[in-house]
Design a protein around this motif. Structure first.
Motif, PDB file in Angstrom:
ATOM      1  N   GLU A 128       0.313  -1.068   0.026  1.00 26.36           N
ATOM      2  CA  GLU A 128       0.161  -0.210  -0.159  1.00 26.36           C
ATOM      3  C   GLU A 128       0.861   0.759  -0.699  1.00 26.36           C
ATOM      4  OE1 GLU A 128      -2.994  -0.169   2.802  1.00 26.36           O
ATOM      5  OE2 GLU A 128      -4.453  -1.775   2.652  1.00 26.36           O
TER       6      GLU A 128
ATOM      7  N   SER B 142      -9.106  -3.795  10.260  1.00 23.36           N
ATOM      8  CA  SER B 142      -8.547  -3.861   9.111  1.00 23.36           C
ATOM      9  C   SER B 142      -8.585  -2.132   8.746  1.00 23.36           C
ATOM     10  CB  SER B 142      -9.067  -4.736   8.245  1.00 23.36           C
ATOM     11  OG  SER B 142      -8.348  -5.830   8.593  1.00 23.36           O
TER      12      SER B 142
ATOM     13  N   LYS C 164      -6.640   0.397   7.877  1.00 23.22           N
ATOM     14  CA  LYS C 164      -5.495   1.299   6.109  1.00 23.22           C
ATOM     15  C   LYS C 164      -6.030   2.749   6.357  1.00 23.22           C
ATOM     16  CE  LYS C 164      -7.687   0.797   2.210  1.00 23.22           C
ATOM     17  NZ  LYS C 164      -8.677   1.604   1.535  1.00 23.22           N
TER      18      LYS C 164
ATOM     19  N   GLU D 181      -2.921   4.819   5.561  1.00 20.74           N
ATOM     20  CA  GLU D 181      -2.762   5.729   4.396  1.00 20.74           C
ATOM     21  C   GLU D 181      -2.564   7.476   4.999  1.00 20.74           C
ATOM     22  OE1 GLU D 181      -6.590   4.031   2.178  1.00 20.74           O
ATOM     23  OE2 GLU D 181      -6.972   5.599   3.306  1.00 20.74           O
TER      24      GLU D 181
END
Lengths: 114, 114
Positions: free
Chosen positions: A5, A74, A78, A82
């Motif tokens: 990611e 999760s 995330k 980010e």
């Protein structure tokens, strides 16, 4: 290929806000990053990861301590990824989250008195 | 009688979250305090007050720099005051806001690496 990611690491921002008035642009960026932190579950997850060996933890070890479902955990991970506080790597079945060195210090540095 | 707003000063909280896992209770309190900061206008207002002479500013000098109406600015200042970052005192026509010494350092201290 291992999916990685892309993190939007907290850009170098800013002088301590006590010393120098934040520009509108810096304030927007800082507020956005701080919003990722301003949640009790995310603070705990970040703290558990950060206090783990090597500042890294398997998502499988993060679910029980916060007492939430895996999808919810999760989601929070995330948001932290980010915002540039964590990186995520997949090894075997599980995802591992590691603290981004310096990411918290940067926020801390904006808030200090000098 | 001069109305004085009671501030809910950030209680002594917590060990650096990198060193020690935040308790659920500490995470709640810290997230609540951080929510007050996680807004671009509030960050700018806090920064302007903090960077002013004596870390104090008249509300009359805070409106133009952020380009918002007085009621909106007053609302944001109230949030910062209730979160323990500012104190408010009324002198004559205007309210003055002063930075609470140590309030930002406390948040900063939780985020530092050591």
């Amino acid at each position: 290929m291992i999916p990685i990611e892309v993190t939007d690491a907290p850009a170098t921002c800013c002088a301590p806000l006590v010393r120098e008035t934040l520009s509108a642009q810096d304030a927007e960026r800082l507020a956005h990053t701080m919003k990722a932190l301003a949640d009790p579950t995310r603070l705990r997850l970040l703290s558990i990861v950060a206090a783990s060996d090597g500042a890294e933890a398997c998502v499988c070890d993060l679910i029980e301590p916060v007492g939430l479902s895996q999808p919810t955990v999760s989601h929070h991970l995330k948001v932290l990824t980010e915002a540039g506080f964590l990186t995520r790597s997949k090894r075997g079945t599980w995802a591992y989250y590691a603290l981004v060195p310096g990411a918290l210090d940067q926020i801390s540095g904006v808030l200090v008195a000098a």
